[in-house]
Design a protein around this motif. Structure first.
Motif, mmCIF file in Angstrom:
data_model
loop_
_atom_site.group_PDB
_atom_site.id
_atom_site.type_symbol
_atom_site.label_atom_id
_atom_site.label_comp_id
_atom_site.label_asym_id
_atom_site.label_seq_id
_atom_site.Cartn_x
_atom_site.Cartn_y
_atom_site.Cartn_z
ATOM 1 N N ILE A 405 35.904 60.200 13.914
ATOM 2 C CA ILE A 405 34.637 59.882 13.244
ATOM 3 C C ILE A 405 33.464 60.354 14.094
ATOM 4 O O ILE A 405 32.487 60.918 13.577
ATOM 5 N N GLN A 406 33.540 60.158 15.414
ATOM 6 C CA GLN A 406 32.476 60.641 16.303
ATOM 7 C C GLN A 406 32.375 62.160 16.263
ATOM 8 O O GLN A 406 31.280 62.728 16.335
ATOM 9 N N LEU A 407 33.521 62.819 16.130
ATOM 10 C CA LEU A 407 33.551 64.284 16.102
ATOM 11 C C LEU A 407 33.151 64.830 14.737
ATOM 12 O O LEU A 407 32.684 65.970 14.634
ATOM 13 N N GLY A 408 33.354 64.038 13.685
ATOM 14 C CA GLY A 408 33.083 64.506 12.330
ATOM 15 C C GLY A 408 34.193 65.353 11.769
ATOM 16 O O GLY A 408 33.997 66.081 10.785
ATOM 17 N N ALA A 409 35.379 65.271 12.373
ATOM 18 C CA ALA A 409 36.510 66.091 11.923
ATOM 19 C C ALA A 409 37.816 65.447 12.357
ATOM 20 O O ALA A 409 37.856 64.751 13.371
ATOM 21 N N TYR A 410 38.864 65.667 11.583
ATOM 22 C CA TYR A 410 40.190 65.175 11.965
ATOM 23 C C TYR A 410 41.189 66.312 11.952
ATOM 24 O O TYR A 410 40.961 67.364 11.355
ATOM 25 N N LEU A 411 42.304 66.104 12.643
ATOM 26 C CA LEU A 411 43.305 67.141 12.823
ATOM 27 C C LEU A 411 44.294 67.139 11.664
ATOM 28 O O LEU A 411 44.806 66.102 11.255
ATOM 29 N N ASP A 412 44.555 68.321 11.132
ATOM 30 C CA ASP A 412 45.572 68.502 10.096
ATOM 31 C C ASP A 412 46.915 68.613 10.799
ATOM 32 O O ASP A 412 47.244 69.648 11.377
ATOM 33 N N TYR A 413 47.698 67.533 10.757
ATOM 34 C CA TYR A 413 48.927 67.495 11.551
ATOM 35 C C TYR A 413 50.012 66.767 10.762
ATOM 36 O O TYR A 413 49.777 65.680 10.223
ATOM 37 N N ASP A 414 51.192 67.364 10.695
ATOM 38 C CA ASP A 414 52.299 66.823 9.903
ATOM 39 C C ASP A 414 52.983 65.699 10.661
ATOM 40 O O ASP A 414 54.000 65.895 11.320
ATOM 41 N N LEU A 415 52.407 64.515 10.547
ATOM 42 C CA LEU A 415 52.910 63.385 11.326
ATOM 43 C C LEU A 415 52.910 62.128 10.466
ATOM 44 O O LEU A 415 51.932 61.843 9.767
ATOM 45 N N LEU A 416 54.004 61.379 10.527
ATOM 46 C CA LEU A 416 54.068 60.090 9.855
ATOM 47 C C LEU A 416 53.660 58.983 10.825
ATOM 48 O O LEU A 416 54.042 58.991 11.995
ATOM 49 N N ILE A 417 52.884 58.023 10.333
ATOM 50 C CA ILE A 417 52.445 56.887 11.130
ATOM 51 C C ILE A 417 52.958 55.618 10.463
ATOM 52 O O ILE A 417 52.736 55.402 9.265
ATOM 53 N N ASP A 418 53.649 54.791 11.221
ATOM 54 C CA ASP A 418 54.249 53.574 10.686
ATOM 55 C C ASP A 418 53.397 52.373 11.082
ATOM 56 O O ASP A 418 53.628 51.731 12.104
ATOM 57 N N LEU A 419 52.375 52.070 10.298
ATOM 58 C CA LEU A 419 51.456 50.975 10.591
ATOM 59 C C LEU A 419 51.976 49.673 9.987
ATOM 60 O O LEU A 419 52.238 49.599 8.785
ATOM 61 N N TYR A 465 33.168 58.065 5.372
ATOM 62 C CA TYR A 465 32.906 58.890 6.549
ATOM 63 C C TYR A 465 33.126 60.362 6.193
ATOM 64 O O TYR A 465 34.235 60.748 5.786
ATOM 65 N N PRO A 466 32.131 61.218 6.348
ATOM 66 C CA PRO A 466 32.259 62.630 5.941
ATOM 67 C C PRO A 466 32.997 63.459 6.995
ATOM 68 O O PRO A 466 32.380 64.147 7.824
ATOM 69 N N LEU A 467 34.309 63.414 6.989
ATOM 70 C CA LEU A 467 35.113 64.130 7.976
ATOM 71 C C LEU A 467 35.643 65.440 7.391
ATOM 72 O O LEU A 467 36.094 65.490 6.243
#
Length: 559
Positions: A405-419, A465-467
């Motif tokens: 959010i601070q950067l204004g961008a996120y990484l496109d990455y093929d990853l599963l997150i188990d929250l 958030y405009p990411l």
């Protein structure tokens, strides 16, 4: 009137010893980039008239001489130029080539600024992950020199150890077994329970569930100077997450101690009281940082597990319920099923945290074979409460959210997150532990369904958030450039986990599709009403609302 001597040798010796102890403790629990460069010992803190610390009157830290900062002069033209870069950046008259950048006063921001200057001088983009691991001029000289050392620039995971060392550490010592005079385990309902890790956010919810689901007195092991301070820390932690209730202080006993020390860091008298009084243990304490090496995590995460098992064998055999993680399972490409069984594979279990939990998990189940009723709970990535969103901000996932959010961008990455929500985890563990009638050794406690990293960030975008979604390499370059410019970013301290081409394995395996068997868990929770909500738009909005309300995240401009 007693007056201090200006050159009191005893005071100087004592201060030097204290600084050394503080530095050693910090290095045991923090990554190198976060260890303070200097420690200043004062007889007392300067105060303002209102009683608060007068920060403006604090003396400026100065480097204390020690064997760690022994000066070694530059030996080559490259080392000489690099040392000058460090001198200018850190404002020092000289820099030894074997002295850590962080010991000289550098931090995760200035190391990025240093890397930018080196890139301008030599046209070489540094491997920042390697630089964080051994931040010396000598190391840097090898990285930019014409003959690059393959042991420095090659792959590998410096925070972890090999499988042989893991297996060696996972051998239960012979002295950990119930003695012939040990009383058998007590049957529930329990009158006294010991909880470790009770001042973390998972610990807060575990304590709440233990208090609500039983009438037991809960002893909570906590780092503190005395009982009064221990009580305050535990109750304040409950209050921080909105969990403190009237009457809690009458059933909570703070126990000053340290999981990573012999006898759990308690006095012999307190240890004897625990051994004779406690009837069941929930061992939740751990260093969970992904950037701390195995050797630094081992005293708490591995030796701490051994100390808990020793207590469980003393006087009366005590059931031990150990909070583990699904991170003990190896990362693999594609789909693979993991049932609730004993661990057998060490390969692809990477990083100090995951490996230390693998070792402790294995030790627990070995103790079971010797007559200690142990149970292991392998939790997913613990997220906020599904009721209130209350959550610790000090987790990698939450730092990643804020950093993007601070950067204004996120990484496109093929990853599963188990929250998995923290209140669901706590309720499941407490029900099984307090019930006393569940005999299965292992319980997987994953989420109601894994989410892809891209889906998680789409929920952040939907919240307002405009990411921008960037290819990983572009995202990494923007992150490094932002930190080099001095912009505040939550991910600066995690740069050792990110390389130019891909993140470190601790972040997750791209393309991995694990499936977790939960037959034991479902049987134990049947009819309890304890259910895990899926991490969907509604629940994630609850999480983000909480972070905005606490000031961890700014309000989104498009909300």
């Amino acid at each position: 009137m007693n007056r201090r001597l200006a050159n009191d040798p005893l005071a100087s010796s004592w201060a030097a010893g204290l600084r050394g102890s503080l530095r050693g403790y910090a290095r045991t629990h923090l990554p190198e980039a976060m260890v303070p460069a200097h420690f200043v010992v004062l007889p007392e803190l300067p105060k303002l008239p209102n009683g608060k610390v007068d920060r403006g009157s604090l003396p400026r830290p100065t480097a204390e001489e020690s064997t760690e900062t022994a000066y070694v002069a530059p030996r080559t033209p490259v080392e000489t130029q690099l040392a000058r870069i460090w001198q200018d950046l850190l404002g020092l008259p000289k820099v030894g080539v074997e002295t850590s950048f962080f010991d000289l006063g550098g931090d995760s921001l200035t190391v990025l600024q240093m890397a930018a200057q080196v890139r301008d001088a030599y046209g070489v983009r540094l491997d920042l992950r390697r630089m964080f691991e051994n931040p010396t001029v000598a190391q840097l000289g090898r990285m930019v020199g014409s003959q690059v050392d393959p042991q420095i620039s090659g792959a590998g995971n410096p925070r972890g150890v090999g499988g042989e060392e893991m297996l060696a550490d996972a051998v239960l010592p012979a002295d950990i077994a119930p003695g012939p005079d040990a009383l058998p385990p007590a049957a529930g309902p329990y009158r006294a329970v010991l909880l470790t890790g009770g001042t973390g956010y998972t610990g807060a919810f575990l304590l709440r569930e233990l208090l609500d689901r039983s009438t037991a007195t809960v002893y909570v092991l906590v780092r503190a100077a005395d009982r009064a301070q221990a009580d305050v820390r535990v109750l304040d932690n409950l209050a921080e997450y909105g969990l403190l209730r009237a009457g809690d202080s009458e059933r909570v006993v703070g126990v000053p101690g340290d999981t990573g020390r012999p006898y759990l860091g308690t006095s012999r008298r307190a240890y004897r009281e625990l051994a004779e009084t406690v009837e069941m243990v929930i061992h939740n304490a751990a260093i969970s940082s992904w950037i701390v090496p195995y050797a630094k995590i081992k005293p708490v995460n591995v030796f701490g597990a051994l100390e808990v098992l020793r207590l469980a064998c003393d006087t009366r055999v005590k059931p031990v319920h150990f909070v583990s993680t699904i991170g003990v399972y190896p990362g693999n490409q594609g789909e693979r099923r993991w049932d609730e069984e004993r661990l057998t594979e060490t390969e692809d279990v990477v990083g100090g945290y995951r490996q230390s939990k693998w070792v402790a998990d294995t030790l627990m189940l070995q103790a079971r074979e010797r007559g200690v009723p142990t149970h292991v709970y392998r939790l997913g990535a613990v997220a906020g409460a599904q009721t209130s969103g209350a959550c610790s901000t000090d987790t990698f996932i939450n730092h990643l959210l804020k950093g993007c959010i601070q950067l204004g961008a996120y990484l496109d990455y093929d990853l599963l997150i188990d929250l998995v929500p923290v209140d669901y985890c706590a309720a499941a563990v407490a029900r099984i532990a307090l019930g006393g009638g569940f005999h299965e050794p292992v319980f997987n406690v994953p989420s109601a369904g894994s989410s892809s990293m891209n889906d998680i960030f789409q929920l952040v975008v939907d919240y307002g958030y405009p990411l921008r979604k960037l290819d990983y390499r572009d995202w990494y370059r923007e992150l490094v450039a932002a930190v080099e410019r001095g912009e505040e970013n939550e991910l600066a301290v995690y740069l050792p986990l990110f390389g130019e081409d891909r993140p470190a394995d601790e972040v997750g395996y791209p393309g991995s599709r694990p499936v977790f068997g939960t037959a034991n868990l479902q049987a134990a929770l049947d009819g309890s009403g304890i259910e895990c909500r899926p991490v969907d738009r509604t629940l994630f909005d609850v999480y983000l609302d909480y972070f905005v309300s606490t000031g961890f995240l700014p309000a989104p401009p498009q909300r």
